[in-house]
Write a protein that holds these residues in place. Structure first.
Motif, short mmCIF file in Angstrom:
data_model
loop_
_atom_site.label_atom_id
_atom_site.label_comp_id
_atom_site.label_asym_id
_atom_site.label_seq_id
_atom_site.Cartn_x
_atom_site.Cartn_y
_atom_site.Cartn_z
N ALA A 179 0.87 -1.18 0.03
CA ALA A 179 -0.18 0.04 -0.10
C ALA A 179 1.03 1.22 0.03
O ALA A 179 0.52 2.19 -0.63
CB ALA A 179 -0.89 0.02 1.45
N PHE A 180 1.90 1.09 0.75
CA PHE A 180 2.96 2.36 0.74
C PHE A 180 3.59 2.48 -0.56
O PHE A 180 3.72 3.64 -1.05
CB PHE A 180 3.99 2.10 1.85
CG PHE A 180 4.98 3.39 2.06
CD1 PHE A 180 4.63 4.46 2.46
CD2 PHE A 180 6.20 2.87 1.80
CE1 PHE A 180 5.57 5.57 2.14
CE2 PHE A 180 7.29 3.84 1.72
CZ PHE A 180 6.96 5.22 2.14
N GLY A 181 3.95 1.44 -1.17
CA GLY A 181 4.74 1.33 -2.39
C GLY A 181 3.51 1.86 -3.42
O GLY A 181 4.12 2.76 -4.30
N VAL B 248 6.14 8.01 -8.33
CA VAL B 248 7.16 7.86 -7.77
C VAL B 248 7.90 6.62 -8.82
O VAL B 248 7.33 5.64 -8.98
CB VAL B 248 7.34 7.10 -6.25
CG1 VAL B 248 8.83 6.91 -5.62
CG2 VAL B 248 6.42 7.87 -5.27
N CYS B 249 9.19 6.97 -9.06
CA CYS B 249 9.87 5.92 -9.84
C CYS B 249 10.05 4.43 -9.16
O CYS B 249 9.77 3.55 -10.13
CB CYS B 249 11.30 6.37 -10.55
SG CYS B 249 12.24 6.95 -8.97
N SER B 250 10.11 4.65 -7.93
CA SER B 250 10.18 3.13 -7.23
C SER B 250 8.79 2.74 -6.97
O SER B 250 8.99 1.72 -6.05
CB SER B 250 11.31 3.26 -6.28
OG SER B 250 10.79 4.27 -5.11
N LEU C 247 13.87 -1.17 -12.45
CA LEU C 247 14.47 -0.15 -11.46
C LEU C 247 14.54 -1.02 -10.06
O LEU C 247 15.57 -1.15 -9.58
CB LEU C 247 13.68 1.13 -11.36
CG LEU C 247 14.39 2.45 -10.68
CD1 LEU C 247 15.79 2.73 -11.27
CD2 LEU C 247 13.47 3.46 -10.72
N VAL C 248 13.26 -0.96 -9.32
CA VAL C 248 13.12 -1.60 -7.96
C VAL C 248 11.94 -2.65 -7.96
O VAL C 248 11.11 -2.45 -8.52
CB VAL C 248 12.84 -0.31 -7.16
CG1 VAL C 248 12.89 -0.96 -5.73
CG2 VAL C 248 13.56 0.80 -7.15
N SER C 249 12.39 -3.60 -7.25
CA SER C 249 11.30 -4.89 -7.08
C SER C 249 11.41 -5.24 -5.55
O SER C 249 12.32 -4.55 -4.80
CB SER C 249 11.67 -6.07 -7.72
OG SER C 249 12.87 -6.47 -7.57
N ALA C 250 10.43 -5.74 -5.34
CA ALA C 250 10.29 -6.03 -3.83
C ALA C 250 9.56 -7.48 -3.84
O ALA C 250 8.91 -8.02 -4.42
CB ALA C 250 9.42 -5.26 -3.00
N VAL C 251 10.40 -8.41 -2.77
CA VAL C 251 9.78 -9.74 -2.45
C VAL C 251 9.50 -9.98 -1.14
O VAL C 251 10.22 -9.58 -0.18
CB VAL C 251 10.72 -10.71 -3.22
CG1 VAL C 251 12.10 -10.54 -2.63
CG2 VAL C 251 10.26 -12.17 -2.97
N PHE C 252 8.36 -10.63 -0.54
CA PHE C 252 7.89 -10.83 0.54
C PHE C 252 7.91 -12.49 0.78
O PHE C 252 7.47 -13.34 0.21
CB PHE C 252 6.66 -10.43 1.02
CG PHE C 252 6.61 -8.58 0.95
CD1 PHE C 252 6.91 -8.06 2.15
CD2 PHE C 252 6.63 -8.18 -0.22
CE1 PHE C 252 7.08 -6.82 2.21
CE2 PHE C 252 6.79 -6.49 -0.15
CZ PHE C 252 7.01 -5.91 1.00
N THR C 253 8.74 -12.86 1.79
CA THR C 253 8.58 -14.16 2.17
C THR C 253 9.59 -14.37 3.38
O THR C 253 10.32 -13.33 3.93
CB THR C 253 9.59 -15.02 1.13
OG1 THR C 253 9.77 -16.36 1.43
CG2 THR C 253 10.86 -14.59 0.81
N ARG C 254 9.09 -15.37 4.28
CA ARG C 254 9.89 -15.64 5.49
C ARG C 254 11.03 -16.66 5.04
O ARG C 254 11.82 -16.96 6.32
CB ARG C 254 9.18 -16.33 6.39
CG ARG C 254 8.01 -15.67 6.87
CD ARG C 254 7.18 -16.28 8.21
NE ARG C 254 6.28 -15.47 9.22
CZ ARG C 254 5.16 -15.18 8.88
NH1 ARG C 254 4.40 -15.71 7.65
NH2 ARG C 254 4.44 -14.49 9.54
N SER D 219 8.98 -2.30 1.31
CA SER D 219 8.12 -1.76 -0.06
C SER D 219 9.33 -1.45 -0.99
O SER D 219 10.65 -1.23 -0.58
CB SER D 219 7.61 -0.37 0.62
OG SER D 219 7.48 0.39 -0.71
N THR D 220 8.78 -1.32 -2.32
CA THR D 220 9.82 -0.84 -3.18
C THR D 220 10.14 0.53 -3.11
O THR D 220 11.23 0.75 -3.42
CB THR D 220 8.97 -0.83 -4.73
OG1 THR D 220 7.80 -0.15 -4.55
CG2 THR D 220 8.53 -2.28 -5.22
#
Ligand code: NDP
Length: 480
Positions: free
Chosen positions: A265-267, A275-277, A403-410, A432-433
């Motif tokens: 959500a922030f991303g 935002v570019c990211s 440019l930017v990515s994000a990955v969520f995992t434990r 976040s990205t």
């Protein structure tokens, strides 16, 4: 405009009106620069290089720190002008951008002091080879409207620390706050000609400073299309290009969903998505799709849209009509290809201008939809369900941008598997990205359309200087 240490009008006397995106009111009249104005600024910058060259590294560091002190003294005024000109909420965003701007000048002051170079071992016993970092000369700097204090600082502060003189063309829709920034530079006694401000249309004054033989290098943040055009016009000059992103956010089945949804959500919604990211695409494992969707809808429907000066406001208007129209086009295209609106879905009504956009959540977005393939730059979170890690990786990488990515995992092994394979310059794990700090290297991956070079701390100083190699022959001829 500020040329050679003096405030001047355009030689043509032409002006344009700046308007607040939030109220539509006229907020200032600015000079509409011409090619001739840009040429005057280039000549002033060339003279500025000589004044700058006299400053030792420690003096330059002090100068940057002095700029930070002045900015700090004018924090409130800068934040208010930023909100007036750009539209971002004063309390939740503009003040933080001013803080980051102050920190950016301090950062350049710190980093330039410790920019050590090397002595290189060589084969020839009579030689000593060392390197030094040299200013490039006159930089053309062109910046966009999404972070109109922070992004210019990413170039102006290290550029000055490295004793480059600069001609700066800010985006026309945020040039009022650019003037405020330059007033602070003047108060900090930045030498005349070191930083010159030319306001006016990018394709005129921006093009002139990029293509003119009097500039030695180019630094640009903005869209990929304009960046590529600039690269052609600047042919042969060193380039630092920070271009568009299409930030994939990957939420795996073992992710902490509260953390992932908050960050997504922030991303997607910070700075109204401009935002570019930004998190432009949210790829989510099928098994957790509904929970992530519900959480995102909850976020989107609770964001307080409104007057950016109001303390309660969390999202203001978009900055300009073209970006709002692009968001309209991307939404219409996604819906035509079968996407479903879970929240928002159009511009918001009942505000003084039509630049306010509802925070939007979509699902069932086709992979070939424009919203997935291009940078939207609006407050939209499109969800794309996936089944396997391989599928998620292939879809995330199926973009011309990186440019930017994000990955969520434990799972650390899965995190690394993605971090080493995602084709983006930056990979954020479990954030976040938009996670970013001033000194970490930031920029696009090779082979995509997100730019060349790295911003951040000493990385910008490396980018904005030439490495000079000095080879000394040290044999004593008097001893035979
Ligand atoms: P542009 O890249 O077109 O503009 C950025 C800056 O470059 C502006 O100051 C612009 O001036 C200037 N410019 C435009 N054409 C030239 C030229 N030929 N030579 C030199 N300078 C030029 O971005 P837009 O503002 O039009 O935004 C369009 C899209 O770009 C957004 O929707 C977003 O997707 C992306 N974007 C990405 C940014 C990022 O941070 N990665 C930042 C801003 C935009 P002028 O406005 O007068 O044309």
């Amino acid at each position: 405009m500020y040329i050679g240490g003096r405030w001047v009008d355009s030689v043509s006397r032409a002006t344009y009106q700046a308007r607040s995106p939030a109220s539509g009111e006229m907020i200032a009249t600015l000079p509409e620069g011409t090619r001739e104005d840009a040429q005057r600024a280039i000549a002033a910058a060339r003279e500025g290089t000589e004044r700058l060259a006299r400053l030792s590294v420690w003096e330059r560091a002090k100068l940057c720190a002095r700029v930070a002190d002045v900015l700090e003294r004018h924090k409130d005024e800068l934040a208010r002008t930023l909100t007036l000109d750009q539209g971002k909420p004063l309390h939740s965003e503009a003040k933080a951008e001013v803080d980051a701007t102050v920190a950016g000048w301090r950062n350049a002051a710190d980093h330039v002091k410790w920019l050590e170079t090397s002595v290189i071992p060589v084969e020839d016993p009579h030689k000593r080879v060392l390197t030094i970092r040299q200013a490039r000369g006159v930089y053309a700097v062109i910046t966009p409207w999404n972070f109109p204090l922070n992004i210019p600082t990413e170039y102006l502060a290290p550029g000055l620390a490295a004793v480059n003189a600069m001609v700066w063309v800010p985006a026309p829709t945020t040039s009022v706050v650019a003037v405020k920034l330059v007033e602070c530079l003047e108060e900090a006694e930045v030498p005349a000609g070191a930083i010159n401000l030319v306001t006016g249309p990018g394709p005129v004054v921006g093009d002139e400073i990029v293509a003119h033989a009097g500039t030695d290098a180019v630094a640009f943040t903005g869209s990929s299309a304009t960046g590529e055009h600039i690269a052609r016009r600047a042919a042969g000059k060193p380039l630092l290009l920070e271009l568009g992103g299409n930030g994939p956010t990957l939420i795996l089945d073992d992710a902490n969903l509260e953390q992932a949804a908050n960050a997504a959500a922030f991303g997607a919604f910070f700075n109204a998505g401009q935002v570019c990211s930004a998190a432009e695409r949210i790829l989510v494992h099928r098994s957790v799709h509904d929970e992530v969707a519900n959480r995102l809808v909850d976020h989107a429907t609770h964001i307080q849209l409104g007057d950016p000066f109001d303390e309660r406001t969390q999202m203001g208007p978009l900055n300009n009509q073209p970006v709002a129209e692009k968001t309209d086009r991307h939404l219409a295209d996604a819906l035509a290809r079968g996407a479903k609106v879970l929240a928002g879905g159009s511009r918001a009504r009942g505000w003084p201008t039509d630049l306010y956009y509802q925070p939007t959540v979509l699902t069932g977005v086709a992979r070939d939809a424009m919203i997935n393939r291009e940078e939207t730059f609006g407050p939209v979170a499109p969800l794309i369900p996936f089944q396997t890690d391989e599928e998620a990786l292939a879809w995330a990488n199926d973009s011309t941008l990186g440019l930017v990515s994000a990955v969520f995992t434990r799972d650390l092994s899965r995190a690394f598997w993605f971090a080493e394979r995602l084709r983006t310059g930056i990979v954020n794990v479990n954030d976040s990205t938009n996670y970013w700090e001033l000194h970490i290297p930031f920029g696009g991956v090779a082979g995509k359309r997100s730019g060349v070079g790295r911003l951040g701390g000493r990385h910008t100083l490396y980018e904005m200087t030439d490495l000079r190699t000095i080879c000394l022959d040290v044999r004593r001829l008097d001893q035979g």
